[in-house]
Design a protein around this motif. Sequence first.
Motif, PDB file in Angstrom:
ATOM      1  N   THR A  36       0.830  -1.206   0.000  1.00 58.16           N
ATOM      2  CA  THR A  36       0.000   0.000   0.000  1.00 58.16           C
ATOM      3  C   THR A  36       0.865   1.257   0.000  1.00 58.16           C
ATOM      4  O   THR A  36       1.764   1.422   0.822  1.00 58.16           O
TER       5      THR A  36
ATOM      6  N   ASP B  82       0.343   4.347   0.769  1.00 59.44           N
ATOM      7  CA  ASP B  82       0.299   5.231   1.941  1.00 59.44           C
ATOM      8  C   ASP B  82       1.268   4.806   3.043  1.00 59.44           C
ATOM      9  O   ASP B  82       1.505   5.566   3.982  1.00 59.44           O
ATOM     10  N   LEU B  83       1.818   3.598   2.952  1.00 57.61           N
ATOM     11  CA  LEU B  83       2.763   3.151   3.974  1.00 57.61           C
ATOM     12  C   LEU B  83       4.128   3.812   3.814  1.00 57.61           C
ATOM     13  O   LEU B  83       4.951   3.791   4.743  1.00 57.61           O
TER      14      LEU B  83
ATOM     15  N   ALA C 276       7.816   4.890   3.464  1.00 56.47           N
ATOM     16  CA  ALA C 276       9.092   4.231   3.753  1.00 56.47           C
ATOM     17  C   ALA C 276       8.934   3.070   4.732  1.00 56.47           C
ATOM     18  O   ALA C 276       9.860   2.262   4.895  1.00 56.47           O
ATOM     19  N   GLN C 277       7.788   2.973   5.381  1.00 59.92           N
ATOM     20  CA  GLN C 277       7.501   1.820   6.246  1.00 59.92           C
ATOM     21  C   GLN C 277       7.619   0.507   5.449  1.00 59.92           C
ATOM     22  O   GLN C 277       7.896  -0.550   6.010  1.00 59.92           O
TER      23      GLN C 277
ATOM     24  N   VAL D 233       9.213   1.114  14.637  1.00 55.14           N
ATOM     25  CA  VAL D 233       8.978   0.797  13.222  1.00 55.14           C
ATOM     26  C   VAL D 233       8.655  -0.692  13.057  1.00 55.14           C
ATOM     27  O   VAL D 233       7.785  -1.076  12.265  1.00 55.14           O
TER      28      VAL D 233
END
Lengths: 255, 255
Positions: free
Chosen positions: B21, B23-24, B26-27, B103
């Motif tokens: 997705t 919208d995540l 750099a996660q 994180v």
Amino acid sequence: MQAPDALFGLAEAYLDDLELTRDLGAQQQSMRYALEGGKRIRAVICLATAEAAGCEPEAALPAAAALELVHAFSLVHDDLPALDDDDERRGRPSAHVAFGEGVALLAGDALLAEAFRLALTYPTTAPARELAEATLGMIGGQYLDIVGDHEDLADVHRLKTGRLFAASVGLALWVADVPGPSQLPWRAFGEELGLLFQIVDDVLDGDGYAERLGPDAARDLARDAAERAHSALEEIPADTSVLRAIVEDLVVRTA
Amino acid sequence: MQAPDALFGLAEAYLDDLELTRDLGAQQQSMRYALEGGKRIRAVICLATAEAAGCEPEAALPAAAALELVHAFSLVHDDLPALDDDDERRGRPSAHVAFGEGVALLAGDALLAEAFRLALTYPTTAPARELAEATLGMIGGQYLDIVGDHEDLADVHRLKTGRLFAASVGLALWVADVPGPSQLPWRAFGEELGLLFQIVDDVLDGDGYAERLGPDAARDLARDAAERAHSALEEIPADTSVLRAIVEDLVVRTA
């Protein structure tokens, strides 16, 4: 049309009686603890939207509860020492203080999975799909928040708070079988409501928008969002009086 | 029928190319890190079951990937200091060592939500429902594990490892449109396979069943489970040769 208080009562009773997955055993206690004491605003919006869109609010209860479970999951994990390290939540010790970090971590995980189980009690995949996308957006916002990437505060908020608010309207639309093209003004309303809630929250807490813009400018921003929410509602050929009341109630809280 | 190695390759390529997705942001890096290097045994079982049940394994790739994402989520959270506090995973620093606890916590959350997004790409709710129930059982097993309630080791394992293994078969059955009553022998196979995997894992690590019963008795238990798995496969009117090979491959690992 049931008033917000009545819808709150419906949601509260449903959550109280909610049967959690048996295999979770005593883990259920920490989950119930984390669910207690919420304002249920996401559930109320979902139920009010469903009723305005022409279905019994009771039919939207699993969706409304799913939204509250996702919200509770996010709070339990946010409060953990690895993230915000908050010892208190809703005037009580937060879940990890009451149950230990390991159990709280698993409680959050289980709340998220139970939320999907609830959203999956509907005949189509649409409510659960919208819930998954909103949850992923919310996590993206939380990530921006912890890595300190606040360049665009509006982005963080749109994701972290706004996505689940918008989904509170969106899930109700699927439950009420509102066809895609007719969903647009409802969804515009949901977006503005999420923004409005965030600004109100910031004004009350003195952070976020209130800190960046000053309380008066933040209040103006809230009024603008409320106006756009009302405009969106005016385009909907249905009795949206309860949704209008929810908007007004939010605006009054900043005054 | 494609051999396990070929199915592994399919799963690996699908996971490599998987779009997470947006919208995540750099996660996504921590999520990809947590996904790397797995044996993909759950995915291979899912793909092999789907092909044996008469559909193209490619059709089962989203389900197979969803299972691997749930597995990766569980490892990332298990490794956190609040649970097992493991600094290493698959020969590398575990996710929280590489990316920080906050994180890693969010990476686990996001992997779980993405797993549902994938399971929800099918036309019915059945695959995602089975995934939710298996995930909840797995979390229940993890809870029993951390509160030290090991009275019945079989219960802990049946939940913590067995549920996701059984679901690896179960999701494939939904993808291949196998009707409910015909699913029984497949599901019996899935249960035994999960048990077999756990015993083999314990024998290799010298803990769990191997520690409690001694390595020889644990090996006997593994052979019994493998025999029951084969018996279940014999009741299925389909070419289950690849599933039989997977069972044999597991048994050989304990020798």
